[in-house]
Motif scaffolding. Structure first.
Motif, PDB file in Angstrom:
ATOM      1  N   GLY A  19       0.814  -1.206   0.000  1.00 26.59           N
ATOM      2  CA  GLY A  19       0.000   0.000   0.000  1.00 26.59           C
ATOM      3  C   GLY A  19       0.843   1.250   0.000  1.00 26.59           C
ATOM      4  N   MET A  20       0.167   2.374   0.201  1.00 23.18           N
ATOM      5  CA  MET A  20       0.837   3.671   0.137  1.00 23.18           C
ATOM      6  C   MET A  20       0.639   4.442   1.442  1.00 23.18           C
ATOM      7  N   VAL A  21       1.598   5.318   1.727  1.00 27.81           N
ATOM      8  CA  VAL A  21       1.538   6.128   2.940  1.00 27.81           C
ATOM      9  C   VAL A  21       1.341   7.595   2.569  1.00 27.81           C
ATOM     10  N   MET A  22       0.762   8.336   3.490  1.00 26.32           N
ATOM     11  CA  MET A  22       0.635   9.782   3.357  1.00 26.32           C
ATOM     12  C   MET A  22       1.092  10.404   4.666  1.00 26.32           C
ATOM     13  N   VAL A  23       1.798  11.520   4.576  1.00 27.93           N
ATOM     14  CA  VAL A  23       2.265  12.233   5.762  1.00 27.93           C
ATOM     15  C   VAL A  23       1.640  13.621   5.761  1.00 27.93           C
ATOM     16  N   THR A  48       6.512  18.789   6.047  1.00 27.07           N
ATOM     17  CA  THR A  48       7.631  19.731   6.105  1.00 27.07           C
ATOM     18  C   THR A  48       8.146  19.939   7.526  1.00 27.07           C
ATOM     19  N   GLY A  49       7.452  19.400   8.527  1.00 28.27           N
ATOM     20  CA  GLY A  49       7.893  19.544   9.909  1.00 28.27           C
ATOM     21  C   GLY A  49       8.994  18.566  10.267  1.00 28.27           C
ATOM     22  N   LEU A  50       9.500  18.687  11.478  1.00 25.36           N
ATOM     23  CA  LEU A  50      10.606  17.860  11.951  1.00 25.36           C
ATOM     24  C   LEU A  50      10.274  16.374  11.867  1.00 25.36           C
ATOM     25  N   VAL A  51       9.168  15.971  12.481  1.00 23.19           N
ATOM     26  CA  VAL A  51       8.801  14.556  12.496  1.00 23.19           C
ATOM     27  C   VAL A  51       8.358  14.099  11.111  1.00 23.19           C
ATOM     28  N   GLY A  52       7.546  14.892  10.442  1.00 24.70           N
ATOM     29  CA  GLY A  52       7.043  14.507   9.129  1.00 24.70           C
ATOM     30  C   GLY A  52       8.141  14.277   8.123  1.00 24.70           C
ATOM     31  N   ASN A  53       9.145  15.145   8.117  1.00 25.96           N
ATOM     32  CA  ASN A  53      10.246  14.995   7.175  1.00 25.96           C
ATOM     33  C   ASN A  53      11.068  13.746   7.468  1.00 25.96           C
ATOM     34  N   ALA A  54      11.266  13.447   8.755  1.00 20.37           N
ATOM     35  CA  ALA A  54      11.994  12.236   9.128  1.00 20.37           C
ATOM     36  C   ALA A  54      11.218  10.984   8.720  1.00 20.37           C
ATOM     37  N   LEU A  55       9.891  11.039   8.834  1.00 20.15           N
ATOM     38  CA  LEU A  55       9.070   9.911   8.406  1.00 20.15           C
ATOM     39  C   LEU A  55       9.238   9.645   6.914  1.00 20.15           C
ATOM     40  N   LEU A  56       9.267  10.714   6.121  1.00 24.38           N
ATOM     41  CA  LEU A  56       9.444  10.543   4.684  1.00 24.38           C
ATOM     42  C   LEU A  56      10.774   9.873   4.377  1.00 24.38           C
ATOM     43  N   ARG A  57      11.828  10.260   5.088  1.00 21.54           N
ATOM     44  CA  ARG A  57      13.127   9.631   4.876  1.00 21.54           C
ATOM     45  C   ARG A  57      13.091   8.152   5.279  1.00 21.54           C
ATOM     46  N   SER A  70      11.019   6.141   2.773  1.00 22.39           N
ATOM     47  CA  SER A  70      11.743   6.042   1.506  1.00 22.39           C
ATOM     48  C   SER A  70      12.875   5.030   1.608  1.00 22.39           C
ATOM     49  N   ALA A  71      13.559   4.998   2.755  1.00 21.56           N
ATOM     50  CA  ALA A  71      14.647   4.051   2.953  1.00 21.56           C
ATOM     51  C   ALA A  71      14.151   2.610   2.914  1.00 21.56           C
ATOM     52  N   GLN A  72      12.882   2.405   3.258  1.00 17.45           N
ATOM     53  CA  GLN A  72      12.289   1.071   3.235  1.00 17.45           C
ATOM     54  C   GLN A  72      11.634   0.741   1.895  1.00 17.45           C
ATOM     55  N   GLY A  73      11.691   1.696   0.960  1.00 20.91           N
ATOM     56  CA  GLY A  73      11.103   1.465  -0.354  1.00 20.91           C
ATOM     57  C   GLY A  73       9.594   1.601  -0.395  1.00 20.91           C
ATOM     58  N   ALA A  74       9.008   2.255   0.613  1.00 21.07           N
ATOM     59  CA  ALA A  74       7.559   2.421   0.651  1.00 21.07           C
ATOM     60  C   ALA A  74       7.117   3.445  -0.386  1.00 21.07           C
ATOM     61  N   GLN A  75       5.890   3.284  -0.878  1.00 20.46           N
ATOM     62  CA  GLN A  75       5.307   4.249  -1.795  1.00 20.46           C
ATOM     63  C   GLN A  75       4.666   5.378  -0.997  1.00 20.46           C
ATOM     64  N   VAL A 118      14.859  12.377  16.275  1.00 18.79           N
ATOM     65  CA  VAL A 118      13.706  12.221  15.394  1.00 18.79           C
ATOM     66  C   VAL A 118      13.879  11.098  14.381  1.00 18.79           C
ATOM     67  N   GLU A 119      15.103  10.828  13.920  1.00 15.17           N
ATOM     68  CA  GLU A 119      15.300   9.751  12.960  1.00 15.17           C
ATOM     69  C   GLU A 119      15.004   8.394  13.615  1.00 15.17           C
ATOM     70  N   ASN A 120      15.362   8.249  14.876  1.00 16.19           N
ATOM     71  CA  ASN A 120      15.057   7.032  15.624  1.00 16.19           C
ATOM     72  C   ASN A 120      13.546   6.885  15.818  1.00 16.19           C
ATOM     73  N   LEU A 121      12.876   7.983  16.130  1.00 18.45           N
ATOM     74  CA  LEU A 121      11.418   7.992  16.252  1.00 18.45           C
ATOM     75  C   LEU A 121      10.767   7.532  14.948  1.00 18.45           C
ATOM     76  N   ALA A 122      11.248   8.039  13.831  1.00 17.29           N
ATOM     77  CA  ALA A 122      10.669   7.686  12.531  1.00 17.29           C
ATOM     78  C   ALA A 122      10.912   6.216  12.209  1.00 17.29           C
ATOM     79  N   GLU A 123      12.119   5.734  12.469  1.00 17.63           N
ATOM     80  CA  GLU A 123      12.429   4.325  12.188  1.00 17.63           C
ATOM     81  C   GLU A 123      11.546   3.390  13.010  1.00 17.63           C
TER      82      GLU A 123
END
Length: 310
Positions: A3-7, A11-20, A23-28, A197-202
């Motif tokens: 499936g696909m994700v939406m954030v 553009t915020g701190l957490v949202g941008n880290a989530l996108l990274r 993306s690192a996991q190959g999610a759409q 925040v990167e740890n939170l996103a992971e």
């Protein structure tokens, strides 16, 4: 993930880290939104408008919608409760409503401020007891999100820090002030778990992969006084930690009561996902190592990327 994700709030701190992280996991990534800071590739959305929320989600049909978007200014929430509730409560619950209609799961980011800070070391089973408007808004929204769909995920976090376009988070503020030789007065009697925040996103991505639902505490592994954290951040960046002036929180002129001991336990999340919360020293080390990557990324973006820390 399938499936696909939406954030919402990309553009915020957490949202941008989530996108990274996704993306690192190959999610759409179906879409990411902004509210007031336009940026290339992001779609504008005002969560207060249910019709616009429904139109956007219906157009992209995500299977998972993460909502780090909020008004995070605690004092502003205290002084303007009706205005901020329209975003933090009503707007977020608009997303929950539409996710239920479309069969999508939602991730809501809550806060250690749902607790009063009297006992500390709170678990997910402790009953929320907020002492300020921001905490009350988060607590009410938690209940609404889970009532909308028990498959939804509520993540309580605290003191997120890392690279971002605007100098909003505590570590970037410390870095900016001390690099300019300016002293900072920081509370020495407020204890919490700063969260890289990167740890939170992971961990968020891992929770979704594990099919987790309900409430999880995802915070840094180090319980620490705010002033001591500032000193460690200063040393990590090679700045003068003596410029951090430790004072009681009562010396700050604020209209908002803040919890003094809002540490959160992370036993539950450690049992569900293989990625463990990291402490502040490791978080600061990773943040420093990420600086070249962040700067290269920020240069590819229009404003507000220009506001990145010096």
């Amino acid at each position: 993930m399938n499936g696909m994700v939406m954030v919402i709030g990309g553009t915020g701190l957490v949202g941008n880290a989530l996108l990274r992280a996704w993306s690192a996991q190959g999610a759409q990534v179906a879409a990411a939104t902004y509210h007031s800071h336009a940026s290339g590739g992001f779609l504008q959305l005002d969560m207060r408008d249910l019709g616009k929320v429904r139109a956007l989600l219906s157009a992209h049909r995500p299977t998972v919608v993460a909502v780090p978007a909020a008004n995070p200014y605690v004092d502003y929430c205290e002084l303007h409760p009706e205005e901020t509730r329209r975003v933090n409560v009503e707007g977020t619950l608009h997303v929950a409503q539409v996710c239920r209609e479309l069969g999508a799961r939602m991730i809501f980011y809550s806060s250690d401020y749902v607790f009063d800070g009297v006992k500390g070391h709170y678990t997910e089973e402790d009953v929320p007891c907020p002492i300020n408007e921001y905490g009350r808004q988060k607590s009410e929204t938690e209940r609404g999100v889970l009532a909308a769909d028990p498959r939804n995920l509520v993540i309580r976090t605290a003191g997120a820090y890392g690279w971002q376009w605007e100098l909003k988070n505590f570590v970037l503020q410390v870095r900016k002030n001390l690099s300019e030789g300016k002293p900072m007065r920081v509370a020495g009697d407020v204890r919490y778990n700063p969260t890289y925040v990167e740890n939170l996103a992971e961990i968020t991505v891992a929770l979704i992969e594990a099919g987790a639902s309900g409430i999880f505490h995802v915070v840094g592994a180090t319980e620490i006084a705010r002033a001591e954290f500032a000193q460690r951040a200063a040393r990590a960046f090679g700045l003068d930690a003596a410029l951090i002036q430790t004072v009681p929180v009562g010396e700050f002129k604020s209209p908002t009561a803040r919890p003094k001991q809002s540490s959160l336990r992370t036993d539950k999340v450690r049992q569900v996902v293989p990625i463990a919360p990291i402490g502040v020293d490791e978080g600061l080390k990773r943040m420093l190592a990420m600086e070249p990557q962040w700067r290269a990324y920020a240069r590819t973006l229009p404003d507000p990327a220009a506001k990145v820390a010096p």
